[in-house]
Design a protein around this motif. Structure first.
Motif, PDB file in Angstrom:
ATOM      1  N   TYR A  10      50.991 -18.898 -28.263  1.00  0.00           N
ATOM      2  CA  TYR A  10      50.816 -17.626 -27.551  1.00  0.00           C
ATOM      3  C   TYR A  10      51.389 -17.684 -26.143  1.00  0.00           C
ATOM      4  O   TYR A  10      51.975 -16.733 -25.655  1.00  0.00           O
ATOM      5  CB  TYR A  10      49.319 -17.317 -27.495  1.00  0.00           C
ATOM      6  N   SER A  12      50.611 -19.174 -21.917  1.00  0.00           N
ATOM      7  CA  SER A  12      49.569 -18.934 -20.929  1.00  0.00           C
ATOM      8  C   SER A  12      50.178 -19.053 -19.546  1.00  0.00           C
ATOM      9  O   SER A  12      51.065 -19.881 -19.338  1.00  0.00           O
ATOM     10  CB  SER A  12      48.480 -20.004 -21.114  1.00  0.00           C
ATOM     11  N   TYR A  22      52.564 -11.826 -17.009  1.00  0.00           N
ATOM     12  CA  TYR A  22      52.094 -12.259 -18.336  1.00  0.00           C
ATOM     13  C   TYR A  22      51.388 -11.095 -19.055  1.00  0.00           C
ATOM     14  O   TYR A  22      51.665 -10.800 -20.221  1.00  0.00           O
ATOM     15  CB  TYR A  22      51.147 -13.446 -18.124  1.00  0.00           C
ATOM     16  N   TYR A  23      50.497 -10.423 -18.336  1.00  0.00           N
ATOM     17  CA  TYR A  23      49.754  -9.300 -18.936  1.00  0.00           C
ATOM     18  C   TYR A  23      50.730  -8.174 -19.311  1.00  0.00           C
ATOM     19  O   TYR A  23      50.617  -7.555 -20.379  1.00  0.00           O
ATOM     20  CB  TYR A  23      48.689  -8.807 -17.949  1.00  0.00           C
ATOM     21  N   ARG A  27      51.297  -6.463 -22.985  1.00  0.00           N
ATOM     22  CA  ARG A  27      51.166  -5.012 -23.176  1.00  0.00           C
ATOM     23  C   ARG A  27      52.472  -4.383 -23.676  1.00  0.00           C
ATOM     24  O   ARG A  27      52.466  -3.230 -24.111  1.00  0.00           O
ATOM     25  CB  ARG A  27      50.750  -4.331 -21.864  1.00  0.00           C
ATOM     26  N   ARG A  30      53.396  -0.971 -22.144  1.00  0.00           N
ATOM     27  CA  ARG A  30      52.316  -0.008 -21.915  1.00  0.00           C
ATOM     28  C   ARG A  30      51.581  -0.383 -20.631  1.00  0.00           C
ATOM     29  O   ARG A  30      51.453  -1.562 -20.308  1.00  0.00           O
ATOM     30  CB  ARG A  30      51.370   0.034 -23.113  1.00  0.00           C
ATOM     31  N   ARG A  43      39.186 -14.118 -14.699  1.00  0.00           N
ATOM     32  CA  ARG A  43      38.894 -15.045 -15.814  1.00  0.00           C
ATOM     33  C   ARG A  43      39.782 -16.286 -15.719  1.00  0.00           C
ATOM     34  O   ARG A  43      39.324 -17.412 -15.906  1.00  0.00           O
ATOM     35  CB  ARG A  43      39.096 -14.339 -17.159  1.00  0.00           C
ATOM     36  N   TYR A  44      41.078 -16.082 -15.417  1.00  0.00           N
ATOM     37  CA  TYR A  44      41.972 -17.246 -15.288  1.00  0.00           C
ATOM     38  C   TYR A  44      41.588 -18.104 -14.080  1.00  0.00           C
ATOM     39  O   TYR A  44      41.721 -19.328 -14.115  1.00  0.00           O
ATOM     40  CB  TYR A  44      43.438 -16.803 -15.193  1.00  0.00           C
ATOM     41  N   TYR A 117      55.987 -13.068 -33.627  1.00  0.00           N
ATOM     42  CA  TYR A 117      56.682 -14.351 -33.398  1.00  0.00           C
ATOM     43  C   TYR A 117      58.005 -14.341 -34.165  1.00  0.00           C
ATOM     44  O   TYR A 117      59.048 -14.739 -33.668  1.00  0.00           O
ATOM     45  CB  TYR A 117      55.825 -15.515 -33.896  1.00  0.00           C
ATOM     46  N   HIS A 162      40.248 -13.955 -33.580  1.00  0.00           N
ATOM     47  CA  HIS A 162      40.623 -12.856 -32.671  1.00  0.00           C
ATOM     48  C   HIS A 162      40.555 -11.537 -33.431  1.00  0.00           C
ATOM     49  O   HIS A 162      41.083 -11.416 -34.531  1.00  0.00           O
ATOM     50  CB  HIS A 162      42.056 -13.081 -32.179  1.00  0.00           C
ATOM     51  N   SER A 203      40.313  -6.474 -27.128  1.00  0.00           N
ATOM     52  CA  SER A 203      40.981  -6.089 -25.880  1.00  0.00           C
ATOM     53  C   SER A 203      40.722  -4.617 -25.581  1.00  0.00           C
ATOM     54  O   SER A 203      40.620  -3.817 -26.516  1.00  0.00           O
ATOM     55  CB  SER A 203      42.482  -6.305 -26.091  1.00  0.00           C
ATOM     56  N   HIS A 240      41.655 -22.570 -25.043  1.00  0.00           N
ATOM     57  CA  HIS A 240      42.373 -21.662 -24.150  1.00  0.00           C
ATOM     58  C   HIS A 240      41.392 -20.593 -23.715  1.00  0.00           C
ATOM     59  O   HIS A 240      40.188 -20.685 -23.999  1.00  0.00           O
ATOM     60  CB  HIS A 240      43.618 -21.058 -24.837  1.00  0.00           C
ATOM     61  N   LEU A 241      41.914 -19.565 -23.064  1.00  0.00           N
ATOM     62  CA  LEU A 241      41.039 -18.537 -22.480  1.00  0.00           C
ATOM     63  C   LEU A 241      40.059 -17.958 -23.496  1.00  0.00           C
ATOM     64  O   LEU A 241      38.883 -17.752 -23.196  1.00  0.00           O
ATOM     65  CB  LEU A 241      41.921 -17.413 -21.910  1.00  0.00           C
TER      66      LEU A 241
HETATM   67  O1  FEC Z   1      44.772 -19.182 -22.765  1.00  0.00           O
HETATM   68  C1  FEC Z   1      45.599 -18.274 -22.606  1.00  0.00           C
HETATM   69  O2  FEC Z   1      46.138 -18.075 -21.508  1.00  0.00           O
HETATM   70  C2  FEC Z   1      46.010 -17.368 -23.728  1.00  0.00           C
HETATM   71  C3  FEC Z   1      44.882 -17.145 -24.696  1.00  0.00           C
HETATM   72  C4  FEC Z   1      45.190 -16.148 -25.792  1.00  0.00           C
HETATM   73  C5  FEC Z   1      45.377 -16.451 -27.110  1.00  0.00           C
HETATM   74  C6  FEC Z   1      45.501 -15.219 -27.827  1.00  0.00           C
HETATM   75  C7  FEC Z   1      45.663 -15.139 -29.197  1.00  0.00           C
HETATM   76  C8  FEC Z   1      45.737 -13.989 -29.914  1.00  0.00           C
HETATM   77  N1  FEC Z   1      45.827 -12.714 -29.395  1.00  0.00           N
HETATM   78  C9  FEC Z   1      45.904 -11.838 -30.435  1.00  0.00           C
HETATM   79  C10 FEC Z   1      46.025 -10.465 -30.348  1.00  0.00           C
HETATM   80  C11 FEC Z   1      45.974  -9.740 -29.178  1.00  0.00           C
HETATM   81  C12 FEC Z   1      46.136  -8.307 -29.068  1.00  0.00           C
HETATM   82  C13 FEC Z   1      46.006  -7.955 -27.739  1.00  0.00           C
HETATM   83  C14 FEC Z   1      45.769  -9.178 -27.012  1.00  0.00           C
HETATM   84  C15 FEC Z   1      45.580  -9.258 -25.650  1.00  0.00           C
HETATM   85  C16 FEC Z   1      45.412 -10.436 -24.938  1.00  0.00           C
HETATM   86  C17 FEC Z   1      45.244 -10.519 -23.489  1.00  0.00           C
HETATM   87  C18 FEC Z   1      45.119 -11.864 -23.177  1.00  0.00           C
HETATM   88  C19 FEC Z   1      45.215 -12.605 -24.419  1.00  0.00           C
HETATM   89  N2  FEC Z   1      45.392 -11.714 -25.464  1.00  0.00           N
HETATM   90 FE1  FEC Z   1      45.675 -12.215 -27.403  1.00  0.00          FE
HETATM   91  N3  FEC Z   1      45.422 -14.166 -26.935  1.00  0.00           N
HETATM   92  C20 FEC Z   1      45.242 -14.714 -25.684  1.00  0.00           C
HETATM   93  C21 FEC Z   1      45.147 -13.988 -24.503  1.00  0.00           C
HETATM   94  N4  FEC Z   1      45.772 -10.238 -27.892  1.00  0.00           N
HETATM   95  C22 FEC Z   1      44.933 -12.490 -21.800  1.00  0.00           C
HETATM   96  C23 FEC Z   1      45.231  -9.323 -22.542  1.00  0.00           C
HETATM   97  C24 FEC Z   1      43.965  -9.158 -21.788  1.00  0.00           C
HETATM   98  C25 FEC Z   1      42.735  -9.164 -22.633  1.00  0.00           C
HETATM   99  O3  FEC Z   1      42.712  -8.490 -23.657  1.00  0.00           O
HETATM  100  O4  FEC Z   1      41.811  -9.892 -22.265  1.00  0.00           O
HETATM  101  C26 FEC Z   1      46.099  -6.534 -27.147  1.00  0.00           C
HETATM  102  C27 FEC Z   1      47.520  -6.272 -26.751  1.00  0.00           C
HETATM  103  C28 FEC Z   1      47.649  -4.893 -26.194  1.00  0.00           C
HETATM  104  O5  FEC Z   1      47.167  -4.671 -25.073  1.00  0.00           O
HETATM  105  O6  FEC Z   1      48.211  -4.059 -26.888  1.00  0.00           O
HETATM  106  C29 FEC Z   1      46.414  -7.360 -30.229  1.00  0.00           C
HETATM  107  C30 FEC Z   1      45.858 -12.578 -31.677  1.00  0.00           C
HETATM  108  C31 FEC Z   1      45.742 -13.906 -31.366  1.00  0.00           C
HETATM  109  C32 FEC Z   1      45.622 -15.111 -32.335  1.00  0.00           C
HETATM  110  C33 FEC Z   1      46.971 -15.446 -32.904  1.00  0.00           C
HETATM  111  C34 FEC Z   1      47.874 -16.122 -31.903  1.00  0.00           C
HETATM  112  O7  FEC Z   1      47.454 -17.120 -31.268  1.00  0.00           O
HETATM  113  O8  FEC Z   1      49.011 -15.655 -31.777  1.00  0.00           O
HETATM  114  C35 FEC Z   1      45.883 -11.989 -33.082  1.00  0.00           C
HETATM  115  C36 FEC Z   1      45.441 -17.815 -27.711  1.00  0.00           C
END
Ligand code: FEC
Length: 287
Positions: A10, A12, A22-23, A27, A30, A43-44, A117, A162, A203, A240-241
């Motif tokens: 993903y 970080s 990064y954010y 997004r 968006r 949080r970070y 990916y 998730h 999210s 991770h987070l």
């Molecule tokens: O430690 C780190 O810095 C990164 C931790 C991290 C992982 C991770 C894995 C997944 N995500 C998945 C789906 C979404 C969708 C959205 C979304 C948003 C966030 C945000 C952060 C974040 N994700 Fe993540 N994700 C990690 C971190 N994720 C930060 C934005 C702020 C928040 O929501 O807190 C919404 C996107 C949008 O806004 O449209 C959807 C999925 C996984 C597991 C698969 C993978 O690892 O790829 C599914 C790790």
């Protein structure tokens, strides 16, 4: 053929100053509200990323160990940070690879996760043969690794992953079915019958997400009289987070407020048994 692996994660941020970019990448154009950004930076900060960024460091340790295990060049590509997936593909091509295995450090397929990916990797392989692993949620050695982490537990086991926007169900997405298959297989292999599943890490995007969320689920379990919970996050493979904040801080606080005890399994990270699992996957994909 000359083979290489692009190992994807993903990504970080390394510094707090990186978080807005990064954010914005997550997004995908968006807008991000100032409150949500401030909340993420906080949080970070509490995670201490300026001292060490767990996800990036673990991904590098996994890459190096997998390279030793396979004797093939492995390049790391991050979905939302550097080195980007396309850069990793470029490095593989520059090293002379004409066949590339694309492997994501996330076991379950969704059009809203793994496809992203693939969409970054595919156009970057530039004529080399791409063998992309879509999912490995039922990989026997992975199932056994997780089973070994929960075997003999006295606590109620809560598997988590998730969450994703609920609209994926209308698209016939396999994500939820694959998650439940992993849970069933792990529980069976461990001989654990007292378990349940919940989502985590929803999210704030303004649309409905898949539930139940672990925080609500803990309340339901409490109401059923459960006092001890062991969290097994099957949808992630490293610290991770989403683990160190959403489980270790938020879910932990919720459990404490309810008078419950909550522990979580140690994540696979770069455990040699996990690296061997990944190696077997690559070897099979190349066969
Ligand atoms: O430690 C780190 O810095 C990164 C931790 C991290 C992982 C991770 C894995 C997944 N995500 C998945 C789906 C979404 C969708 C959205 C979304 C948003 C966030 C945000 C952060 C974040 N994700 Fe993540 N994700 C990690 C971190 N994720 C930060 C934005 C702020 C928040 O929501 O807190 C919404 C996107 C949008 O806004 O449209 C959807 C999925 C996984 C597991 C698969 C993978 O690892 O790829 C599914 C790790």
């Amino acid at each position: 053929m000359s083979d290489a692996v692009v190992l994807m994660a993903y990504g970080s941020p390394e510094r707090l100053a990186d978080v807005p970019a990064y954010y914005a990448d997550i997004r995908g154009g968006r807008p991000v509200s100032p409150e949500h950004l401030a909340d993420l930076v906080e949080r970070y900060r509490q995670l201490g990323i300026e001292e060490s960024s767990p996800l990036n460091a673990i991904t590098e340790a996994t890459r190096a160990a997998l390279e030793r295990e396979l004797g093939l060049p492995i390049f790391t590509g991050m979905k939302h940070w550097t080195p980007h997936i396309a850069e990793a593909a470029g490095s593989a091509l520059a090293a002379g690879a004409d066949r590339i295995v694309g492997l994501v450090l996330a076991p379950h397929y969704s059009a809203l996760s793994i496809k992203g990916y693939r969409d970054q990797l595919e156009p970057a392989v530039d004529g080399a043969e791409l063998r992309f692993v879509e999912s490995w949620h039922d990989e026997p050695a992975f199932i056994e690794l997780l089973a070994s982490r929960i075997r003999g537990a006295d606590a109620h086991v809560v598997f988590t992953a998730h969450s994703l926007p609920a609209r994926i169900l209308d698209l016939g997405d396999p994500y939820k079915d694959q998650l439940l298959e992993t849970c069933r297989e792990v529980a069976k292999a461990a001989g654990v019958s007292d378990w349940s599943f919940s989502f985590q890490s929803e999210s704030p995007t303004g649309e409905p997400w898949l539930g139940p969320d672990i925080l609500d689920h803990l309340e339901e379990l409490h109401a059923r009289g459960v006092e001890d919970v062991l969290v097994c996050p099957v949808g992630f493979v490293s610290d991770h987070l989403e683990i160190r904040w959403d489980i270790d801080v938020e879910a932990q606080e919720k459990a404490r407020a309810l008078g419950m005890r909550l522990e979580r399994i140690e994540m696979p990270n770069s455990d040699p048994a996990f690296v061997r699992t990944l190696a077997q996957n690559v070897e099979r994909t190349l066969r």
